[in-house]
Each structure stands twice: as C-alpha cells, then as structure tokens.
Design an enzyme around this catalytic site. Structure first.
Site, PDB file in Angstrom:
ATOM      1  N   ARG A  76       0.852  -1.189   0.000  1.00  0.00           N
ATOM      2  CA  ARG A  76       0.000   0.000   0.000  1.00  0.00           C
ATOM      3  C   ARG A  76       0.886   1.237   0.000  1.00  0.00           C
ATOM      4  O   ARG A  76       1.933   1.281   0.646  1.00  0.00           O
ATOM      5  CB  ARG A  76      -0.931   0.013   1.227  1.00  0.00           C
ATOM      6  CG  ARG A  76      -2.053  -1.012   1.148  1.00  0.00           C
ATOM      7  CD  ARG A  76      -3.061  -0.657   0.060  1.00  0.00           C
ATOM      8  NE  ARG A  76      -4.177  -1.582  -0.015  1.00  0.00           N
ATOM      9  CZ  ARG A  76      -4.254  -2.613  -0.829  1.00  0.00           C
ATOM     10  NH1 ARG A  76      -3.238  -2.871  -1.647  1.00  0.00           N
ATOM     11  NH2 ARG A  76      -5.330  -3.391  -0.852  1.00  0.00           N
ATOM     12  N   HIS A  96      -1.051   1.049  -9.931  1.00  0.00           N
ATOM     13  CA  HIS A  96      -1.796   0.042  -9.171  1.00  0.00           C
ATOM     14  C   HIS A  96      -2.316  -1.047 -10.118  1.00  0.00           C
ATOM     15  O   HIS A  96      -3.513  -1.338 -10.183  1.00  0.00           O
ATOM     16  CB  HIS A  96      -2.959   0.684  -8.413  1.00  0.00           C
ATOM     17  CG  HIS A  96      -3.319  -0.081  -7.165  1.00  0.00           C
ATOM     18  ND1 HIS A  96      -3.720   0.521  -6.001  1.00  0.00           N
ATOM     19  CD2 HIS A  96      -3.329  -1.414  -6.900  1.00  0.00           C
ATOM     20  CE1 HIS A  96      -3.972  -0.387  -5.072  1.00  0.00           C
ATOM     21  NE2 HIS A  96      -3.735  -1.584  -5.604  1.00  0.00           N
TER      22      HIS A  96
END
Length: 313
Positions: A233, A281
């Site tokens: 993350r 991502h």
C-alpha cells in the site's frame, strides 16, 4: 434469498438452492428492490455504494470482498453482526507476477534500455560484456539477499520463484519462524537486518502501525545499491524520503505499484525521481478464483460453517 454481485467483474458462482443472484452497479446506491439482499459481493465499490448498503440492507448477513484489503468496507458503518470476508489469496498470483516484473525491470535496467531505444542508441553500457556483480549496482538475482516485508500469501507465492532465480529469500512478519519453507524474521528485527539486504519487497497492508514505516531510517539502513519494490500500500512508504534517497544516490532504485494518494497527482515530484519505476496500481485488479471463493463462503453461510478469511472488527 438474494446475493448482490458487482458489475465490475464477470461472476458466475454456484448458488445454493433457493438463492438468486442480482448484478448491481458497484458505483451507485443499491436499488430499493434489492434491499432484501443477505449477501453482498464487493469489488471496486464506491463509497456511495457501500454507504447505501450499510444503511439499507437491514437483513445483510455477509459481505464477501474480492480485495484483500477491506478498509473501505470497515469504514462504511456496517452492523457488527455482518461478517466481512476478505479476498485474501485471490491476488497472490497476479501480484507476485507483477512484483517479479518490477524487480527484474530494475535489475536488468529495462527502463534505461527503453530510453536508449527511444534515442536509437545501442548502449555499450547497458549491453555487451558485463561483470556479474559490478561494484555499487545489483545486476542479478543470483545470490541476491531478498527480504519480503509482509510475508502473507502473496509473499509465500513469490518467494519460491525468487529462489528459483537464485535469490536468498527471507520474510518478515509479526512473529519469527518458518512459513512455506521460508525463514521469517520478526518485524522488530527488520532494522538490524536491513544493512545485509539487497532487495526489500514491501507487501505491507495500510494500518496505523505501518503508516510511513518505510521511511528515512529504513531507507538509510539499506545499502546504497539496494532496490525497493512496493506492491503493498502506498501509505506504508514515506514518498518524500524515497524521492530524497533516490536523488541522493542512497538507494539503487525503486519500483512502486501503489502511491499515496492514488492517482498520484501530475505535479507530484515523485514522478521525476531518478531510478524510480511507477505503475498505476496494476499488480492486482483481476481476482483469481473469485467464483470459487464466493461459492465456498456462501455455502458455509447457509450451512452454519466457518467462513474463510473473516476480517477482525
């Protein structure tokens, strides 16, 4: 009995007798005619969608997320009796594949090769006769000391592939031991291990404890030739510290698939950090085995058995 499926992915789970599956828009509020749903599958849901579900699905028994992270679901305010099952394991293969691609791109200097190609330049620095282990640069995984921080299912999937390419792999987790045949060190010992690490792969979740954990102290402890890969993350990395380390030559390179915030603003100076590869991502996004997970947990719910991967609340 009704299960709501998101329109963000094609799903066709096997349903128990008497159950009906309805596909709903994962970006919009849930229509009133479906407020009787007992199970909600979440993938790419908007805050509006989740808030609507929390407010109106009074008979909801279970939420099946197809993402390993369920922060948004937990924040939506669902009743405590609603079980929230994570998608842990559904992204192990794809994220491992992407992490390997990022790492090999850095080791084999593919971004620099691409820039040379744009210049129509056959670079003798990038090709031809090369030392296997030049001073100050990591150019092979043979004998490379890799530490995977956040050694869950993704790390355990990735580790054997790295080993097959010649790397020496260890994991780091809350407690020391052996997992999937890999030595795992306790996370409190990570700082002392970093000076002997050639590659740090970050697969940590975003929590209060991990916010900015890969910061100045961690980056400074790594050797100057070390590489950082982040497929966890964005919030776990201090992006200012990362940029400064790359600009100072205190890090051999980095590849990140996640940022904080996302999308990364166009004006953010991180884009231009030297030796940094950014992907948007892209590591996950394709849950593998989603139908089987939904089928398994729905059957468990109906039969009163334990659900797989229920999030702690």
């Amino acid at each position: 009995m009704k299960i709501l499926l998101p329109d963000t992915v094609d799903l066709d789970p096997e349903l128990p007798e008497g159950w009906e599956a309805v596909v709903v828009d994962a970006r919009e509020e849930i229509p009133a005619e479906h407020h009787d749903a007992e199970v909600l599958v979440v993938w790419g849901a908007s805050r509006r969608h989740l808030a609507s579900a929390a407010e109106h699905l009074s008979g909801l028994r279970c939420i099946q997320s197809l993402s390993a992270g369920v922060d948004g679901i937990l924040a939506a305010g669902f009743a405590p009796e609603v079980a929230i099952a994570t998608g842990a394991g559904l992204h192990s293969l794809t994220v491992s594949e992407h992490a390997l691609a990022l790492l090999l791109s850095l080791v084999r200097r593919l971004p620099e090769c691409r820039e040379a190609q744009k210049r129509h330049e056959w670079s003798s620095e990038l090709g031809g006769l090369q030392p296997l282990r030049p001073e100050g640069r990591l150019t092979t995984l043979l004998g490379a000391r890799v530490l995977i921080w956040g050694f869950g299912q993704i790390g355990q999937t990735l580790a054997p592939t790295l080993q097959a390419l010649g790397a020496e792999v260890r994991g780091a987790a809350r407690s020391a031991g052996t997992r999937a045949g890999i030595e795992v060190i306790a996370e409190e010992t990570v700082p002392s291990a970093l000076p002997e690490v050639d590659v740090l792969i970050n697969i940590l979740p975003a929590t209060e404890q991990t916010a900015g954990i890969v910061g100045r102290e961690v980056l400074a402890a790594l050797p100057d030739h070390a590489l950082l890969v982040n497929v966890g993350r964005g919030a776990t990395v201090d992006q200012t510290a990362l940029r400064e380390a790359l600009e100072a030559g205190a890090l051999g390179g980095a590849a990140i698939d996640v940022t904080d915030p996302e999308p990364l603003p166009r004006e953010d100076p991180l884009w231009d950090a030297p030796g940094l590869l950014i992907t948007p991502h892209a590591a996950g996004g394709r849950p593998v085995g989603a139908d089987e997970r939904i089928t398994r947990n729905l059957r468990a719910l109906v039969e009163g058995e334990e659900l797989l991967h229920v999030a702690a609340r």
